[in-house]
Design an enzyme around this catalytic site. Sequence first.
Site, mmCIF file in Angstrom:
data_model
loop_
_atom_site.group_PDB
_atom_site.id
_atom_site.type_symbol
_atom_site.label_atom_id
_atom_site.label_comp_id
_atom_site.label_asym_id
_atom_site.label_seq_id
_atom_site.Cartn_x
_atom_site.Cartn_y
_atom_site.Cartn_z
ATOM 1 N N GLY A 1 -17.112 30.570 6.547
ATOM 2 C CA GLY A 1 -15.673 30.771 6.343
ATOM 3 C C GLY A 1 -15.170 30.034 5.125
ATOM 4 O O GLY A 1 -15.962 29.584 4.284
ATOM 5 N N ASN A 2 -13.863 29.929 4.994
ATOM 6 C CA ASN A 2 -13.264 29.168 3.887
ATOM 7 C C ASN A 2 -11.961 28.538 4.364
ATOM 8 O O ASN A 2 -11.531 28.764 5.487
ATOM 9 C CB ASN A 2 -13.052 30.070 2.669
ATOM 10 C CG ASN A 2 -12.082 31.196 2.953
ATOM 11 O OD1 ASN A 2 -10.894 30.981 3.120
ATOM 12 N ND2 ASN A 2 -12.602 32.426 3.033
ATOM 13 N N ARG A 3 -11.332 27.742 3.508
ATOM 14 C CA ARG A 3 -10.197 26.915 3.928
ATOM 15 C C ARG A 3 -8.835 27.574 3.763
ATOM 16 O O ARG A 3 -7.819 26.890 3.797
ATOM 17 C CB ARG A 3 -10.205 25.593 3.152
ATOM 18 C CG ARG A 3 -11.443 24.775 3.383
ATOM 19 C CD ARG A 3 -11.369 23.426 2.701
ATOM 20 N NE ARG A 3 -12.689 22.834 2.553
ATOM 21 C CZ ARG A 3 -13.354 22.261 3.550
ATOM 22 N NH1 ARG A 3 -12.794 22.182 4.747
ATOM 23 N NH2 ARG A 3 -14.551 21.769 3.359
ATOM 24 N N ALA B 1 -8.267 35.607 1.656
ATOM 25 C CA ALA B 1 -9.463 35.051 1.013
ATOM 26 C C ALA B 1 -10.670 35.613 1.749
ATOM 27 O O ALA B 1 -11.184 35.023 2.701
ATOM 28 C CB ALA B 1 -9.444 33.530 1.088
#
Length: 217
Positions: free
Chosen positions: A26-28, A94
């Site tokens: 995943g990402n932030r 994102a």
Amino acid sequence: LPLNGKKVLITAGPTHEAIDPVRFLGNRSSGTMGFELAKKAADLGANVILVSGPTSLDISHGSVQLVRITSAQEMYDVCQEHYPDTDVAILAAAVADYRPKHVAKEKIKKKEGDLQIELERNPDILYSLGKEKKNQFLVGFALETENELENAKGKLQRKNLDAIVLNSLKDEGAGFGGNTNKITFIDKNSGIKTFALKTKAEVASDIWEEITSRIHA
Ligand code: C5P
């Protein structure tokens, strides 16, 4: 109201790509920018489909339908379903560029030595919507660390967009996490407008002002 009777499609947040039943890539991304864009669109009279990856945010507005998804493929499917009768689409999510090629059915056990996970490309949702574009006004986001303007303009052309919102990581307080952002709005005729550092709610207002002035022009 400027968006009365319009259908708006917005993507927000990160995507999570499963590795096994308990792990993901995943990402932030917090989803804040997309949620603020959705709120503002509803305030301006639109019916909004907000497609969001995993986030702690919620939205309660009668004109916003929140569709929660997990992976890029799921986000792609929901966008495909809604795009044909969409008037304005803003892709602020994102999205993970890659996903594990094989999702393990059982939790991966630790062993001696290194582990390799093979990745394959996810669909580029924005690129697909650009190819399928009829009368929609299509807006993308770009987060660049070098040659920002050139890269953003290249993306705008390659993905057949009507406009792109550039946020620079060089700007203190811009981009991922946090409640502020500093953007440059670029349209397909190379009209460029740079804004000051503002809250994401204020940035959402600025973006909608740019869009509504162009769809009514
Ligand atoms: O090419 P790049 O990923 O930098 O483009 C960013 C833009 O494309 C954002 O608007 C993002 O939401 C969208 N995107 C997408 N699907 C992907 C990757 C990016 O919709 N798989």
